[in-house]
Design an enzyme around this catalytic site. Structure first.
Site, PDB file in Angstrom:
ATOM      1  N   HIS A 108       9.847  70.470 104.444  1.00 44.78           N
ATOM      2  CA  HIS A 108       9.941  69.132 105.032  1.00 44.78           C
ATOM      3  C   HIS A 108       8.664  68.353 104.724  1.00 44.78           C
ATOM      4  CE1 HIS A 108      10.617  65.928 107.804  1.00 44.78           C
ATOM      5  NE2 HIS A 108      11.773  66.445 108.179  1.00 44.78           N
ATOM      6  N   GLY A 140      23.547  83.775 120.341  1.00 46.23           N
ATOM      7  CA  GLY A 140      22.941  82.469 120.089  1.00 46.23           C
ATOM      8  C   GLY A 140      23.475  81.424 121.044  1.00 46.23           C
ATOM      9  N   ARG A 154      14.189  65.129 100.952  1.00 46.95           N
ATOM     10  CA  ARG A 154      13.000  65.886 101.359  1.00 46.95           C
ATOM     11  C   ARG A 154      12.358  66.677 100.230  1.00 46.95           C
ATOM     12  NH1 ARG A 154      15.224  68.259 107.087  1.00 46.95           N
ATOM     13  NH2 ARG A 154      15.354  66.218 108.073  1.00 46.95           N
ATOM     14  N   LEU A 162      22.752  74.872 119.308  1.00 38.70           N
ATOM     15  CA  LEU A 162      23.895  73.964 119.214  1.00 38.70           C
ATOM     16  C   LEU A 162      25.117  74.686 118.678  1.00 38.70           C
ATOM     17  CD1 LEU A 162      22.127  70.704 118.116  1.00 38.70           C
ATOM     18  CD2 LEU A 162      23.109  71.269 120.329  1.00 38.70           C
ATOM     19  N   ALA A 163      24.928  75.575 117.700  1.00 33.41           N
ATOM     20  CA  ALA A 163      26.086  76.271 117.137  1.00 33.41           C
ATOM     21  C   ALA A 163      26.669  77.262 118.155  1.00 33.41           C
ATOM     22  CB  ALA A 163      25.689  76.986 115.857  1.00 33.41           C
ATOM     23  N   GLY A 164      25.809  78.106 118.729  1.00 30.41           N
ATOM     24  CA  GLY A 164      26.307  79.142 119.640  1.00 30.41           C
ATOM     25  C   GLY A 164      26.718  78.575 120.993  1.00 30.41           C
TER      26      GLY A 164
END
Ligand SMILES: Cc1cc2nc3c(=O)[nH]c(=O)nc-3n(C[C@H](O)[C@H](O)[C@H](O)COP(=O)(O)OP(=O)(O)OC[C@H]3O[C@@H](n4cnc5c(N)ncnc54)[C@H](O)[C@@H]3O)c2cc1C
Length: 675
Positions: free
Chosen positions: A289, A63, A354, A66-68
């Site tokens: 959403h 990944g 949401r 943003l995390a990976g």
């Protein structure tokens, strides 16, 4: 792995025929003491790896979102050897790029009484008290660091007149803590992470493998030690080895076929790990959403999100009278409009969370007061009906207040996007919106260190389950991805890697690697050999219909049981009648999709079992059997105050439920109210 069955206890739970009950699971990594001191304590207590030893250790990160991306850049900078994988042609195209609205951080720039504790409180409350308190507190704590780091990288956050970073508000909160870059926050944050990542690629600490799809996890001698990938251009099946494996592979909303997720998002990496023993927690927690462009036809394959930030200035309404629904909205008088969120929830108005905004939109359309073109639906007896699925999001007040230019400065790119997709000008006529599947709060079970229950397998970002409970507040996924990648994982994985120099070497000849490689090849051969009559997409679409109808915004015991039966039937048909064209040794998107849809069948079934056993309404998960007199969601803390971590026991076998009790020490449990 223990799978002690407690048949008597399991029988008490709805859907008990579909699973067995195992031993409870617990997070053992969060230290004791006050919540404010836990993270500092854990960082101090975790073992360290000295810089010279880091060079001898390898970490696989699957990944580059943003995390990976953040994790790969940070671990590379720390001096580890990182092998980083993604299925796109560039890490820069990870799905994080789609995020529009913003990223939360408790900086209190607005002087509106924000604090780490308030961000923590809002996130736990917003998640309907089904997230793990310790993880969420840490998320709020490091949120401020994220903004500093991203500003230093040059992320062009919006600024106010005086040059300071601007903030806006998002649903479910009463402060302005969301940092944003117009409607492209995810893209700008990803460019920041990507730059940091490329710096490491140039430095040689990170080796990038784009267009490589992870298709299997290698668990050797009880530890995660590698992965099997398919080179998506040549079809080559390869094995890679490391001292630890990190999955940062995003969410699985595409199980519903129609969603706001990128078309490629899938569950394969997590599902392969699940089949190898990693627990899958809270799979049924889906976020719907409220502000998406409504479905407009049968041939659609994707839904488009209009950022939640629009609810800051847009007012949501439907006609009071059903007979007005087909009229031009500009001709409907003010007194004939029902601003239903402002009416029902006066304190939060259009900024309710949401799940609430979504459910109320659905209620209005179910009542026959939806707007826009009618779309085909089926009732429970399979009869066709036409329903208008849309509500108005109206900017006329905002345009009078801020002027057209003022509105364009805040939301211009979103307005352009809406106009391009619908052919309508939202500056002149209200937008039409409707809820859609957007985010999945379930994911692989992790402890405070972000470690799964398989030693050496870490899970970050949307791929894990820990931070959002039953409903994710806006702007908190980007925060979690970057918190995990830049700050949490780099400080926790050391504790495991400190012992890794003593691990025996594992290579392609290890029986676990041979087995994993052969199983990938076998599955690809099987998919290519069926040569049936139905396309992969037709199966995916049918599965998506089942999931949305019975495991979407509203669920019932009867519907979920029906869904499980339908999934079983469809899955059996898939393995007999799917047509996968082309060959393995080539770029073959049909083959890629077939593998992913095969995993979606198994995941979809587990989602239904999870939803079935949880007979309470919670966050985005509304159980028709559990509601208050006025139709609001009714939670049952007495029965369901736990995360459900599922263990795989074999294809067609009943999964085992391991409960993790949720303990709230810093926050008092309450029924949510936004009135
Ligand atoms: C339209 C939209 C708007 C959003 N807006 C916001 C917002 O304003 N604020 C907010 O906080 N959140 C928002 N979100 C949610 C947020 O964008 C995501 O939750 C977040 O970006 C997920 O990041 P991630 O790093 O966990 O995963 P992703 O960004 O999805 O990255 C997954 C990575 O894993 C790789 N991968 C996956 N499977 C495999 C495999 N088998 N083999 C190899 N590689 C694999 C992919 O190639 C990719 O690199 C939005 C989401 C959508 C859909």
């Amino acid at each position: 792995m223990t799978t002690t069955t407690k048949a008597a206890d399991a029988k008490k739970l709805p859907g008990a025929d579909y699973f067995t009950l195992g031993e409870p699971v617990a997070d053992t990594k969060a230290p004791g003491g006050p919540i404010e001191q836990k993270w500092a304590k854990r960082k101090f207590e975790a073992k360290l790896v000295n810089p010279a030893n880091r060079r001898k250790l390898t970490v696989i990160i699957v990944g580059t979102g943003l995390a990976g991306g953040a994790a790969a850049a940070s671990l590379g900078e720390a001096g580890y050897n990182v092998l980083n994988f993604c299925y796109q042609d560039s890490p820069r195209r990870a799905h994080s790029i789609a995020a529009q609205g913003g990223i939360n951080a408790a900086k209190n720039y607005r002087n509106d009484n924000d604090s780490t504790f308030r961000l923590f409180y809002d996130t736990v409350k917003g998640g309907d008290y089904r997230a793990r308190e310790t993880n969420v507190y840490r998320l709020a704590e490091v949120s401020a660091n994220i903004i500093d780091q991203c500003v230093a990288q040059g992320v062009p956050f919006a600024r106010e007149y005086g040059g300071l970073l601007d903030n806006r508000s998002f649903g479910g909160v009463q402060v302005q803590r969301t940092f944003y870059a117009r409607g492209q926050t995810g893209q700008q944050l990803l460019i920041g992470a990507y730059q940091a990542l490329e710096r490491q690629v140039a430095a040689g600490t990170v080796k990038m493998y784009a267009r490589h799809e992870m298709l299997e996890l290698i668990v050797a001698d009880g530890k995660a030690r590698g992965i099997v990938t398919r080179d998506m251009v040549t079809g080559e099946i390869e094995t890679y080895f490391a001292d630890a494996v990190v999955l940062a592979t995003g969410g699985y909303g595409n199980v519903f076929f129609l969603s706001t997720n990128a078309m490629g998002c899938n569950v394969t990496a997590n599902w392969r790990a699940h089949r190898k023993g990693a627990y899958f927690a809270n799979p049924c927690y889906t976020q719907i959403h409220p502000t998406c462009i409504p479905v407009h036809g049968e041939t659609q394959s994707k839904l488009t999100l209009m950022s939640e930030s629009l609810r800051n200035d847009g007012r949501i309404w439907v006609p009071k009278k059903a007979e007005d629904c087909g009229k031009d909205p500009r001709e409907i008088a003010e007194e004939d409009r029902d601003y239903y969120l402002e009416r029902i929830y006066p304190s939060f108005g259009n900024l309710v969370p949401r799940d609430i905004a979504s459910r109320q939109a659905k209620n209005r359309c179910d009542e026959g007061r939806g707007v826009g073109p009618a779309v085909k639906e089926y009732d429970d007896n399979g009869n066709e009906k036409m329903v208008r699925r849309g509500v108005y999001l109206d900017f006329s007040d905002a345009i009078s207040r801020l002027g057209k230019d003022g509105v364009a400065a805040r939301y211009g790119n979103l307005f352009d996007m809406y106009a391009q997709i619908t052919g309508e000008n939202p500056y002149e006529t209200p937008m039409r919106i409707y809820p859609a599947v957007h985010y999945t709060m379930g994911g692989l079970w992790v402890d405070y260190d972000l470690s799964s229950n398989i030693p050496g397998l870490y899970v970050t970002g949307e791929a894990n389950f820990s931070d959002h409970g039953a409903n994710r507040l806006g702007a908190s996924a980007l925060m979690q991805g970057l918190a995990d990648g830049y700050f949490v994982l780099p400080n926790t994985i050391n504790d495991y890697l400190a012992d890794a120099l003593k691990f025996p070497a594992v290579d392609a000849s290890h029986p676990a690697a041979v087995e994993a490689l052969e199983s990938v090849k076998g599955r690809i051969d099987k998919l290519l050999s069926i040569n049936g009559s139905r396309t992969v997409d037709s199966f995916h679409k049918e599965l998506g219909h089942i999931m949305w109808e019975y495991c979407g915004m509203e669920r019932t015991e009867e519907g979920l049981k029906l869904a499980i039966a339908k999934i079983d039937e469809l899955q059996a048909e898939f393995w007999k009648d799917v047509k996968v064209t082309g060959v393995n040794e080539d770029f073959n998107q049909t083959l890629e999709r077939a593998g992913r849809v095969a995993d979606f069948f198994e995941l979809g079934r587990l989602m239904c079992v999870d939803a079935l056993h949880r007979r309470e309404s919670c966050g985005g998960h509304f159980r028709a059997e559990s509601q208050t007199e006025d139709g609001e969601a009714l939670r049952h803390d007495d029965e369901f105050l736990y995360a459900a971590a599922w263990e795989f026991t074999g294809t067609g076998e009943k999964p085992v439920l391991h409960k993790e009790d949720l303990v709230y020490e810093a926050i008092e449990l309450k029924q949510r109210s936004y009135k």
